[in-house]
Design a protein around this motif. Structure first.
Motif, mmCIF file in Angstrom:
data_model
loop_
_atom_site.group_PDB
_atom_site.id
_atom_site.type_symbol
_atom_site.label_atom_id
_atom_site.label_comp_id
_atom_site.label_asym_id
_atom_site.label_seq_id
_atom_site.Cartn_x
_atom_site.Cartn_y
_atom_site.Cartn_z
ATOM 1 N N CYS A 30 0.913 -1.338 0.019
ATOM 2 C CA CYS A 30 -0.080 -0.045 0.000
ATOM 3 C C CYS A 30 0.754 1.259 -0.074
ATOM 4 O O CYS A 30 1.554 1.506 0.799
ATOM 5 C CB CYS A 30 -1.007 -0.015 1.170
ATOM 6 N N CYS A 70 -6.603 -1.808 0.448
ATOM 7 C CA CYS A 70 -5.808 -2.182 1.479
ATOM 8 C C CYS A 70 -6.342 -2.620 2.841
ATOM 9 O O CYS A 70 -7.322 -1.983 3.289
ATOM 10 C CB CYS A 70 -4.854 -0.657 1.845
ATOM 11 N N HIS A 83 -5.461 -2.540 5.785
ATOM 12 C CA HIS A 83 -5.223 -1.765 6.766
ATOM 13 C C HIS A 83 -5.673 -0.398 6.745
ATOM 14 O O HIS A 83 -6.166 0.208 7.945
ATOM 15 C CB HIS A 83 -3.571 -1.530 6.887
ATOM 16 N N CYS A 84 -6.017 0.155 5.835
ATOM 17 C CA CYS A 84 -6.395 1.787 5.442
ATOM 18 C C CYS A 84 -7.421 1.830 4.543
ATOM 19 O O CYS A 84 -7.747 3.096 4.450
ATOM 20 C CB CYS A 84 -5.135 2.411 5.518
ATOM 21 N N CYS A 132 -0.192 3.676 3.129
ATOM 22 C CA CYS A 132 0.252 3.403 4.742
ATOM 23 C C CYS A 132 1.571 2.593 4.837
ATOM 24 O O CYS A 132 2.034 2.493 5.799
ATOM 25 C CB CYS A 132 -0.986 2.755 5.289
HETATM 26 ZN ZN LIG Z 1 -2.824 1.028 3.410
#
Ligand SMILES: [Zn+2]
Length: 133
Positions: A30, A44, A46-47, A33
């Protein structure tokens, strides 16, 4: 000899399978992030950014968990028994389900360092697997 069920690449996964065919191991990174992820997705994990790029991964990791299978879940696995189904934690962070190969199944341990190898299952499909490093 029956083939096991094989992946059917689609938009989000096609680059992964194409690279595997070329014996390159790639994972998504990504750019928003900085995290890596596996399995391939459109955003992503995560984000939720969609600014993802493919990166050549180290192909190194360690066994996070595993089991030794003595019964074939499909006729395509009958000639592979016993085989090791494992979760490998990649050096880049993500964990992936795979097989540990090129060793005796009873020799596999949690924490064992492993490296990627490529199993050309058919003309079109290559599966990344791992062996003791
Ligand atoms: Zn990310």
């Amino acid at each position: 000899m029956a083939l096991p069920p094989l992946p059917r690449p689609y938009q989000d996964t096609a680059p992964y399978w194409k690279a595997a065919r070329e014996h390159r191991f790639v994972i998504q990174h990504c750019t928003e992030c900085g995290e890596h992820q596996f399995y391939p997705r459109g955003v992503c994990s995560h984000c939720l950014s969609s600014d993802l790029e493919w990166q050549d991964a180290s192909g190194k990791g360690e066994v996070y968990s595993f089991s030794v299978n003595h019964r074939a879940p499909h006729p395509g696995f009958a000639d592979k028994l016993p085989f090791v189904l494992a979760i490998v934690e990649l050096a880049e962070g993500p964990r992936m389900m795979t097989n540990i190969v090129e060793c005796h199944p009873e020799s596999v341990t949690i924490g064992m360092t492993v490296e990627v190898v490529f199993d050309d299952v058919t003309e079109e499909v290559t599966l990344p697997k791992f062996r003791p490093a």
